[in-house]
Design a protein around this motif. Structure first.
Motif, PDB file in Angstrom:
ATOM      1  N   TYR A 172       0.716  -1.224  -0.159  1.00 24.75           N
ATOM      2  CA  TYR A 172       0.073  -0.036   0.057  1.00 24.75           C
ATOM      3  C   TYR A 172       0.865   1.029  -0.144  1.00 24.75           C
ATOM      4  O   TYR A 172       0.347   2.388  -0.589  1.00 24.75           O
ATOM      5  CB  TYR A 172      -0.981   0.096   1.224  1.00 24.75           C
ATOM      6  CG  TYR A 172      -2.350  -0.573   0.809  1.00 24.75           C
ATOM      7  CD1 TYR A 172      -3.360   0.130   0.153  1.00 24.75           C
ATOM      8  CD2 TYR A 172      -2.415  -2.165   0.661  1.00 24.75           C
ATOM      9  CE1 TYR A 172      -4.687  -0.393  -0.240  1.00 24.75           C
ATOM     10  CE2 TYR A 172      -3.517  -2.585   0.212  1.00 24.75           C
ATOM     11  CZ  TYR A 172      -4.407  -1.814  -0.153  1.00 24.75           C
ATOM     12  OH  TYR A 172      -5.595  -2.422  -0.825  1.00 24.75           O
ATOM     13  N   PHE A 173       2.017   1.267   0.480  1.00 22.27           N
ATOM     14  CA  PHE A 173       3.125   2.312   0.346  1.00 22.27           C
ATOM     15  C   PHE A 173       3.242   2.506  -1.274  1.00 22.27           C
ATOM     16  O   PHE A 173       2.868   3.482  -1.822  1.00 22.27           O
ATOM     17  CB  PHE A 173       4.371   2.072   0.864  1.00 22.27           C
ATOM     18  CG  PHE A 173       5.550   3.025   0.392  1.00 22.27           C
ATOM     19  CD1 PHE A 173       5.206   4.158   1.233  1.00 22.27           C
ATOM     20  CD2 PHE A 173       6.416   2.927  -0.421  1.00 22.27           C
ATOM     21  CE1 PHE A 173       6.373   5.245   0.579  1.00 22.27           C
ATOM     22  CE2 PHE A 173       7.080   3.762  -1.022  1.00 22.27           C
ATOM     23  CZ  PHE A 173       7.269   5.179  -0.266  1.00 22.27           C
ATOM     24  N   LEU A 222      -0.455  -4.584  -9.475  1.00 24.07           N
ATOM     25  CA  LEU A 222       0.041  -5.630  -8.835  1.00 24.07           C
ATOM     26  C   LEU A 222       0.015  -5.598  -7.519  1.00 24.07           C
ATOM     27  O   LEU A 222      -0.278  -6.475  -6.737  1.00 24.07           O
ATOM     28  CB  LEU A 222       1.501  -5.897  -9.440  1.00 24.07           C
ATOM     29  CG  LEU A 222       1.619  -6.770 -10.576  1.00 24.07           C
ATOM     30  CD1 LEU A 222       3.297  -6.721 -11.213  1.00 24.07           C
ATOM     31  CD2 LEU A 222       1.168  -8.093 -10.701  1.00 24.07           C
ATOM     32  N   ALA A 223       0.516  -4.400  -7.076  1.00 24.74           N
ATOM     33  CA  ALA A 223       0.517  -4.127  -5.544  1.00 24.74           C
ATOM     34  C   ALA A 223      -0.898  -4.278  -4.853  1.00 24.74           C
ATOM     35  O   ALA A 223      -0.992  -5.071  -3.589  1.00 24.74           O
ATOM     36  CB  ALA A 223       0.681  -2.758  -5.242  1.00 24.74           C
ATOM     37  N   VAL A 256      -2.563   0.325   6.911  1.00 19.08           N
ATOM     38  CA  VAL A 256      -2.394   1.369   7.574  1.00 19.08           C
ATOM     39  C   VAL A 256      -1.179   2.179   7.723  1.00 19.08           C
ATOM     40  O   VAL A 256      -0.939   3.245   7.206  1.00 19.08           O
ATOM     41  CB  VAL A 256      -3.178   1.356   9.031  1.00 19.08           C
ATOM     42  CG1 VAL A 256      -2.960   2.630   9.874  1.00 19.08           C
ATOM     43  CG2 VAL A 256      -4.473   1.331   9.141  1.00 19.08           C
ATOM     44  N   VAL A 257      -0.237   1.322   8.052  1.00 16.65           N
ATOM     45  CA  VAL A 257       1.225   2.015   8.167  1.00 16.65           C
ATOM     46  C   VAL A 257       1.667   2.209   6.826  1.00 16.65           C
ATOM     47  O   VAL A 257       2.181   3.505   6.659  1.00 16.65           O
ATOM     48  CB  VAL A 257       2.011   0.897   8.639  1.00 16.65           C
ATOM     49  CG1 VAL A 257       3.541   1.100   8.658  1.00 16.65           C
ATOM     50  CG2 VAL A 257       1.816   0.660  10.134  1.00 16.65           C
ATOM     51  N   GLY A 258       1.572   1.431   5.905  1.00 17.43           N
ATOM     52  CA  GLY A 258       2.117   1.582   4.276  1.00 17.43           C
ATOM     53  C   GLY A 258       1.319   2.950   3.698  1.00 17.43           C
ATOM     54  O   GLY A 258       2.019   3.766   3.209  1.00 17.43           O
ATOM     55  N   ALA A 309       2.776   6.765   3.090  1.00 19.97           N
ATOM     56  CA  ALA A 309       2.918   7.315   1.402  1.00 19.97           C
ATOM     57  C   ALA A 309       2.369   8.664   1.648  1.00 19.97           C
ATOM     58  O   ALA A 309       2.574   9.855   1.015  1.00 19.97           O
ATOM     59  CB  ALA A 309       2.018   6.526   0.741  1.00 19.97           C
ATOM     60  N   VAL A 310       1.041   8.871   2.557  1.00 15.77           N
ATOM     61  CA  VAL A 310       0.507  10.157   2.587  1.00 15.77           C
ATOM     62  C   VAL A 310       1.313  11.178   3.312  1.00 15.77           C
ATOM     63  O   VAL A 310       1.338  12.437   2.960  1.00 15.77           O
ATOM     64  CB  VAL A 310      -0.792   9.895   3.629  1.00 15.77           C
ATOM     65  CG1 VAL A 310      -1.378  11.467   4.016  1.00 15.77           C
ATOM     66  CG2 VAL A 310      -1.833   9.153   2.770  1.00 15.77           C
ATOM     67  N   SER A 311       2.192  10.738   4.186  1.00 17.78           N
ATOM     68  CA  SER A 311       3.101  11.780   4.891  1.00 17.78           C
ATOM     69  C   SER A 311       4.138  12.329   3.623  1.00 17.78           C
ATOM     70  O   SER A 311       4.534  13.477   3.595  1.00 17.78           O
ATOM     71  CB  SER A 311       3.683  10.934   5.975  1.00 17.78           C
ATOM     72  OG  SER A 311       4.757   9.980   5.317  1.00 17.78           O
TER      73      SER A 311
END
Length: 507
Positions: free
Chosen positions: A256-257, A332-333, A375-377, A381-383
């Motif tokens: 998800y990152f 793919l992700a 959530v972490v990934g 990415a949002v940060s």
């Protein structure tokens, strides 16, 4: 590996267990007229209700048109989705901790009615009500309610499958989950906006109804769950569960990152790309299931899980090559992360069926670590997106770090593959038998005489031969055996032999 390959006392146990199992199978086959419920339980269709819980999540958060008053990629929806994931994770672990080893969530019968109803009402309010996103606090509150209700339904379904001794085979659960995901996502995509929202709202209700039908909500008899192995004996299985969960947490965070760091403006189908990514995961799951049915009939989920990490490394590599490969990398992700969740249901479902971990904990881990990783990934990415300079500098390096991590994690994951196969299918060795009986004695506080009889039962002796060996009457032996059954909550000899054999068999 066949059970008959064990030697010594372990071989005697395995042979006795095999004979009893064959007799039981003959009895089942000879009474087909009264076994309609058993055949119904063994069909792949039993997984549809659980698949609807997963389909509800993906239709809710990955189909753009279901939200009436806000776009799918608006910050409000993103934060609400992350809050929903976090609430689901927290609820899963709180429920599992509250229940512990011996209790079950299914004892609270009202949850069968309340959880799907609450999930449906909260879904409708979030998607349709004009005030749902007028204040972010309202949307966040509804998403937390959705997360808690979804966690309850997830564990209720997991406990049901444990009670009916579901097989969790790829060809069954993979096919049903793949088809259910594709069907529900296509319907919610093709329907007009309001009807799409109503359709998504009905998914948890449909899942709840199927669950009530499956358990027979008018019946008051208790469900029969797999007897938990003694704590010391089960440590190896629990250790494998934790290792695989941590690896999948890292893998889902990486997925998800990667998906979130790609600017959605560069994706050819914009918001719909998220829908296509999940459909791609469902299609890939169907391809894997078809391959297991037609070609790799002995393939199991333990062998396939490491390959998902390889595919994920390929997705990161495509991203680093250039913008022209952003779209396949993105698809793919998303697809790989969706499959991870389905694979872990099978992976931990098998451990649950063998008694290594309580149903609530097994299914808590199957969902909790994946969604915590998301959530972490996504948050990482949002940060980065909040700071474009940092994103430009750090994104390639972060991708390389994830590639290194995923590659390094392949080694322990492959090790767990062999460990799990050994734990779930290799027969008990002769030198293990005495230790297992000692652990059972300690776990269930068996008396010295009951312990002696347990060892003899495990070695293949029947009541008459045990009576002669211990110089006591067969009546006394049967009394002790009845006490063993009462203490272990096991009702027949074949189940007791299976338990001492650590419930190992081919899957």
């Amino acid at each position: 590996m066949s059970i008959a390959r064990a030697s010594g006392a372990g071989g005697t146990l395995s042979q006795a267990f095999k004979e009893v199992t064959e007799l039981a199978e003959q009895k089942v086959q000879s009474s087909k007229s009264g076994a309609s419920s058993l055949s119904l339980v063994s069909t792949p269709a039993k997984y549809i209700g659980f698949a609807l819980v997963l389909a509800w999540h993906y239709c809710l958060w990955f189909v753009p048109q279901v939200f009436h008053h806000i776009g799918l990629l608006e910050d409000g929806v993103t934060f609400t989705w992350l809050a929903n994931l976090a609430a689901t994770v927290l609820a899963l672990f709180c429920i599992a901790k509250f229940i512990g080893r011996r209790r079950h969530l299914s004892n609270y019968r009202w949850l069968y009615f309340a959880s799907p109803l609450v999930a449906s009402v909260a879904t409708l309010l979030l998607l349709v009500h004009p005030a749902s996103f007028s204040s972010l606090g309202v949307a966040l509150s509804l998403s937390i309610v959705l997360g808690a209700a979804g966690a309850v339904m997830w564990i209720l379904w997991g406990e049901h499958y444990a009670s009916v001794k579901a097989g969790f085979s790829i060809k069954h659960i993979g096919t049903v989950f793949g088809l259910t995901l594709i069907t529900t996502i296509l319907i919610s995509t093709l329907l007009p906006a309001l009807l799409a929202s109503l359709f998504v709202m009905l998914l948890p209700l449909a899942s709840g109804i199927l669950l009530l039908l499956a358990i027979g909500f008018k019946k008051k008899n208790k469900a029969s769950y797999p007897c938990l192995l003694p704590k010391k004996t089960a440590r190896a299985g629990l250790r494998s569960l934790v290792v695989v969960s941590v690896i999948c947490f890292v893998a889902s965070a990486a997925c998800y990152f990667l998906a979130a760091i790609i600017p959605w403006e560069l994706l050819p189908h914009r918001e719909a790309s998220f829908t296509y990514g999940i459909i791609g995961g469902a299609l890939l799951m169907l391809i894997i299931s078809a391959a297991c049915i037609l070609v790799f009939k002995k393939m199991n989920v333990f062998k396939l899980l490491p390959w998902l990490l390889v595919v994920e490394v390929v997705a990161f590599t495509l991203f680093l090559v250039g913008e022209e490969f952003y779209y396949p990398s993105f698809l793919l992700a998303l697809a790989v992360c969706a499959i991870f969740e389905i694979f872990l249901i099978m992976y931990f479902g098998i451990l649950t069926s063998k008694g290594y971990v309580p149903p609530a904990w097994g299914f808590c881990f199957s969902c909790g670590f994946i969604r915590a990783g998301i959530v972490v990934g996504n948050s990482l990415a949002v940060s980065y997106e909040q700071n474009p300079v940092l994103a430009q500098i750090a994104t390639p390096e972060t991708c390389l770090i994830f590639i290194g991590l995923l590659t390094a994690l392949l080694i322990p994951l492959v090790k767990q593959q062999f460990s799990i196969v050994s734990l779930t299918s290799d027969p008990v060795e002769a030198n293990e038998l005495q230790t297992i009986c000692q652990e059972v004695t300690k776990e269930f506080s068996l008396s010295k005489r009951e312990s002696e009889i347990l060892v003899l039962l495990a070695s293949g002796h029947r009541a008459e031969s045990i009576a002669k060996k211990l110089v006591i009457s067969p009546y006394t032996v049967n009394t002790h055996i009845r006490h063993i059954y009462e203490k272990t909550q096991i009702n027949k000899r074949s189940d007791l032999l299976n338990y001492i054999n650590m419930q190992r068999s081919d899957y």
